[in-house]
Design an enzyme around this catalytic site. Structure first.
Site, short mmCIF file in Angstrom:
data_model
loop_
_atom_site.label_atom_id
_atom_site.label_comp_id
_atom_site.label_asym_id
_atom_site.label_seq_id
_atom_site.Cartn_x
_atom_site.Cartn_y
_atom_site.Cartn_z
N GLU A 32 -0.66 -3.84 11.81
CA GLU A 32 0.08 -3.65 10.64
C GLU A 32 1.73 -3.75 10.90
O GLU A 32 2.41 -4.19 10.19
CB GLU A 32 -0.19 -2.13 10.15
CG GLU A 32 0.53 -1.90 9.07
CD GLU A 32 0.28 -0.28 8.16
OE1 GLU A 32 -0.47 -0.17 7.77
OE2 GLU A 32 1.04 0.46 9.09
N HIS B 117 4.97 -0.16 -0.56
CA HIS B 117 5.85 -0.84 0.35
C HIS B 117 4.91 -1.97 0.97
O HIS B 117 3.64 -1.89 0.61
CB HIS B 117 6.41 0.01 1.53
CG HIS B 117 5.53 0.62 2.39
ND1 HIS B 117 4.78 1.69 1.88
CD2 HIS B 117 4.82 0.09 3.47
CE1 HIS B 117 3.76 2.02 2.83
NE2 HIS B 117 3.82 1.09 3.84
N HIS C 165 0.70 -1.18 -0.08
CA HIS C 165 -0.02 -0.01 -0.08
C HIS C 165 0.86 1.36 -0.02
O HIS C 165 2.17 1.20 0.03
CB HIS C 165 -1.14 0.08 1.28
CG HIS C 165 -0.48 0.62 2.40
ND1 HIS C 165 -1.22 1.05 3.49
CD2 HIS C 165 0.80 0.47 3.02
CE1 HIS C 165 -0.52 1.23 4.60
NE2 HIS C 165 0.84 0.93 4.17
N CYS D 123 5.07 5.40 5.45
CA CYS D 123 3.94 4.71 4.67
C CYS D 123 3.71 5.33 3.76
O CYS D 123 2.76 5.03 2.65
CB CYS D 123 2.91 4.60 5.56
SG CYS D 123 2.80 2.89 6.46
N ASP E 72 -4.84 -10.42 0.02
CA ASP E 72 -3.55 -11.15 0.43
C ASP E 72 -2.74 -11.15 -0.98
O ASP E 72 -3.06 -11.40 -2.22
CB ASP E 72 -3.69 -12.75 0.84
CG ASP E 72 -2.34 -13.24 1.12
OD1 ASP E 72 -1.54 -12.72 1.77
OD2 ASP E 72 -2.38 -14.54 0.96
N HIS E 73 -1.27 -10.72 -0.80
CA HIS E 73 -0.49 -10.47 -2.03
C HIS E 73 -0.98 -9.34 -3.02
O HIS E 73 -0.63 -9.78 -4.21
CB HIS E 73 -0.03 -12.01 -2.38
CG HIS E 73 0.98 -12.59 -1.70
ND1 HIS E 73 0.68 -12.96 -0.39
CD2 HIS E 73 2.42 -12.55 -1.46
CE1 HIS E 73 1.42 -13.69 0.17
NE2 HIS E 73 2.76 -13.43 -0.66
N HIS F 190 3.51 -4.82 3.93
CA HIS F 190 3.14 -5.15 5.64
C HIS F 190 2.88 -6.71 5.71
O HIS F 190 1.99 -7.08 4.60
CB HIS F 190 2.08 -4.26 6.22
CG HIS F 190 2.59 -2.87 6.47
ND1 HIS F 190 3.36 -2.47 7.34
CD2 HIS F 190 1.98 -1.67 5.79
CE1 HIS F 190 3.82 -1.23 7.04
NE2 HIS F 190 2.90 -0.58 6.13
#
Ligand code: NI
Length: 136
Positions: free
Chosen positions: A126, A39, A14, A33, A79-80, A41
């Protein structure tokens, strides 16, 4: 009333930034962020459900059914993935942990309550040091 919790893990990319702000202003407000080139998490999510124990089963709800709902409504979508570009329920929103927890709640509430129990909270971590909890 008794509470049960399902813990899930997912990885996502994100960028927390406002498009109408400069990179400098985003960095000032959102810190690391806001990195323009994204980047990731490793998120941990706890979904807590409450209800009465069904005397026939000894369960508040069948955790495999809760797990299926979380997988279908959240994990398969995030996810991913890139939270800002790939996830329908995050479109146009700032992908802060707070907002993500609220939007996950909205995805889960209807299907979980349809099982005859109640969604109590979504807790989302996070980083090792920060988590949020949303109670609807
Ligand atoms: Ni971040």
């Amino acid at each position: 009333m008794i509470y049960i919790t399902r813990k899930e893990l997912f990885c996502a990319a994100h960028k927390v930034a406002r498009k109408d702000w400069t990179d400098e202003k985003n960095k000032e407000v959102f810190g690391k962020c806001s990195n323009p080139n994204w980047h990731g998490h490793n998120y941990t999510m706890w979904v807590t459900v409450k209800g009465e124990i069904n005397p026939e089963t000894g369960f508040v709800a069948n955790l495999s059914e809760i797990s299926d709902i979380i997988k279908r409504e959240i994990l398969d979508k995030v996810d991913h993935k890139n939270l800002d570009m790939d996830v329908d329920f995050m479109t146009g929103k700032i992908s802060s942990t707070e907002t993500l927890a609220v939007e996950c709640w909205k995805q889960l509430e209807g299907p979980i309550n349809a099982l005859g129990c109640f969604l109590h909270s979504v807790k989302l971590q996070e980083t090792e040091k920060n988590f949020v909890e949303y109670f609807g």
